[in-house]
Design an enzyme around this catalytic site. Sequence first.
Site, PDB file in Angstrom:
ATOM      1  N   LYS A  56       6.849  -0.190 -17.150  1.00 32.33           N
ATOM      2  CA  LYS A  56       6.166  -1.486 -17.032  1.00 32.33           C
ATOM      3  C   LYS A  56       6.907  -2.542 -17.833  1.00 32.33           C
ATOM      4  O   LYS A  56       7.037  -3.697 -17.399  1.00 32.33           O
ATOM      5  CB  LYS A  56       4.721  -1.383 -17.520  1.00 32.33           C
ATOM      6  CG  LYS A  56       3.845  -0.496 -16.653  1.00 32.33           C
ATOM      7  CD  LYS A  56       2.649  -1.262 -16.114  1.00 32.33           C
ATOM      8  CE  LYS A  56       1.803  -0.428 -15.176  1.00 32.33           C
ATOM      9  NZ  LYS A  56       0.839   0.418 -15.885  1.00 32.33           N
ATOM     10  N   LYS A 112       6.634   8.191   1.657  1.00 33.33           N
ATOM     11  CA  LYS A 112       5.304   7.891   1.120  1.00 33.33           C
ATOM     12  C   LYS A 112       4.757   6.554   1.600  1.00 33.33           C
ATOM     13  O   LYS A 112       5.442   5.529   1.539  1.00 33.33           O
ATOM     14  CB  LYS A 112       5.354   7.912  -0.409  1.00 33.33           C
ATOM     15  CG  LYS A 112       3.966   7.853  -0.988  1.00 33.33           C
ATOM     16  CD  LYS A 112       3.901   8.032  -2.484  1.00 33.33           C
ATOM     17  CE  LYS A 112       2.453   7.848  -2.914  1.00 33.33           C
ATOM     18  NZ  LYS A 112       2.275   7.155  -4.141  1.00 33.33           N
ATOM     19  N   LYS A 151       1.369   0.874  -1.277  1.00 34.14           N
ATOM     20  CA  LYS A 151       1.220  -0.579  -1.146  1.00 34.14           C
ATOM     21  C   LYS A 151       2.410  -1.361  -1.698  1.00 34.14           C
ATOM     22  O   LYS A 151       2.619  -2.499  -1.351  1.00 34.14           O
ATOM     23  CB  LYS A 151      -0.085  -1.054  -1.760  1.00 34.14           C
ATOM     24  CG  LYS A 151      -0.226  -0.795  -3.226  1.00 34.14           C
ATOM     25  CD  LYS A 151      -1.515  -1.431  -3.731  1.00 34.14           C
ATOM     26  CE  LYS A 151      -1.818  -0.991  -5.130  1.00 34.14           C
ATOM     27  NZ  LYS A 151      -2.262   0.403  -5.217  1.00 34.14           N
TER      28      LYS A 151
HETATM   29  P1  AMP Z   1      -2.286   4.187  -5.600  1.00 36.37           P
HETATM   30  O1  AMP Z   1      -3.308   3.124  -5.738  1.00 36.37           O
HETATM   31  O2  AMP Z   1      -1.184   3.859  -4.658  1.00 36.37           O
HETATM   32  O3  AMP Z   1      -1.778   4.644  -6.925  1.00 36.37           O
HETATM   33  O4  AMP Z   1      -2.988   5.464  -4.970  1.00 36.37           O
HETATM   34  C1  AMP Z   1      -4.187   5.986  -5.477  1.00 36.37           C
HETATM   35  C2  AMP Z   1      -4.310   7.426  -5.046  1.00 36.37           C
HETATM   36  O5  AMP Z   1      -4.255   7.520  -3.620  1.00 36.37           O
HETATM   37  C3  AMP Z   1      -3.178   8.335  -5.535  1.00 36.37           C
HETATM   38  O6  AMP Z   1      -3.431   8.874  -6.792  1.00 36.37           O
HETATM   39  C4  AMP Z   1      -3.145   9.426  -4.472  1.00 36.37           C
HETATM   40  O7  AMP Z   1      -4.134  10.403  -4.725  1.00 36.37           O
HETATM   41  C5  AMP Z   1      -3.535   8.679  -3.222  1.00 36.37           C
HETATM   42  N1  AMP Z   1      -2.369   8.272  -2.414  1.00 36.37           N
HETATM   43  C6  AMP Z   1      -1.677   7.110  -2.493  1.00 36.37           C
HETATM   44  N2  AMP Z   1      -0.697   7.061  -1.569  1.00 36.37           N
HETATM   45  C7  AMP Z   1      -0.754   8.232  -0.896  1.00 36.37           C
HETATM   46  C8  AMP Z   1      -0.012   8.813   0.189  1.00 36.37           C
HETATM   47  N3  AMP Z   1       0.977   8.165   0.791  1.00 36.37           N
HETATM   48  N4  AMP Z   1      -0.370  10.038   0.621  1.00 36.37           N
HETATM   49  C9  AMP Z   1      -1.376  10.714   0.047  1.00 36.37           C
HETATM   50  N5  AMP Z   1      -2.107  10.238  -0.969  1.00 36.37           N
HETATM   51  C10 AMP Z   1      -1.815   9.022  -1.433  1.00 36.37           C
END
Ligand code: AMP
Length: 331
Positions: free
Chosen positions: A111, A194, A197
């Site tokens: 960060k 993957k 966002k």
């Molecule tokens: P994020 O807000 O992107 O950190 O995602 C929150 C949670 O969503 C993560 O801790 C994962 O459990 C799940 N997640 C995010 N992206 C993916 C993905 N492409 N495939 C599967 N699980 C995901």
Amino acid sequence: METVLSGIRSTGNLHLGNYFGAIKNFIKMQHENRCYFFIADYHSLTTHPTPEDLHQNVKQVLVEYLAAGIDPEVATLYIQSDVPEVAELYLLLSMNAYMGELERCTTFKEKARKQPDNINAGLLTYPVLMAADILIHKAHKVPVGKDQEQHLEMARTFGNRFNRLYKTDYFPEPVAFNFGVELIKIPGLDGSTKMGKSEGEGNAIYLADDEKVIRKKIMRAVSDSGPTEMNQPKSQPIENLFNIMNVVSSPDTVAHFEALYNKCEIRYGDMKKQLAEDVIAFTAPLRERILEIGADDAYLSKVARMGAEKARESASKTIKEVREIIGFKPF
Ligand code: AMP
């Protein structure tokens, strides 16, 4: 019954990866454990959002989790800043958190690299706040992604250190919640492995995307020039399309396109059209709920109040006991 806690980032719309990788498990889990899900809005202040953005972001996340199936009557769904006891525990724990260990944390270093003009103390003490989030409910299990494992380790360190310092076994050791075989990773539409966002435009399909946007994103998804021999191994982008199809389409549909691929007769345009329709069929009801709940301020206010009340009940009990252990005693 075990207490499970999961923090939710307070920015960013939910995409299919979040749905299949996290929320689907949360929905199941909420019936089997004492679940606390909180929207981490204190944490988001490290990036200095405007008051309007902060509020709007929290609202959007709340709406999408409700629409996706978190039941506020079953689980405790709350907004972190509605529970000031968290901030007090954070202060108390920070007295026993050391500069060296916080500076060595990989997410801090990352960060700090990303926002060199804003390396605030909140970034440094992020793991202390996260420990407070977990310890305030004396959680046993925390579903965490790979990137959060170090934070969970620090939560254990801070809890254990507190226990040692005050010669108590007050805080249980939180461990990572393992979804086991159900853990799936949803790939991106841009050929990357993957969906996420921060991966750039066109990578992710959001639950709130309308039909037109979904069709456009999928039709533009990266593919290749097609197989040239029978049963050829798939390239990453094609593997990705099949993987997404696997979670939204019927097994027959997947088998149909697998067969065409293996015979070198596949037309990616057709496959994408089918995939788009299946994604739309899957997300349309969710999107409808998002719009419906998003327009219902009275319901949202009731949910937030109920969540805060339930979370504070548990949090204030912890704070009262922690204060006593530390030696803050009423005169
Ligand atoms: P994020 O807000 O992107 O950190 O995602 C929150 C949670 O969503 C993560 O801790 C994962 O459990 C799940 N997640 C995010 N992206 C993916 C993905 N492409 N495939 C599967 N699980 C995901």
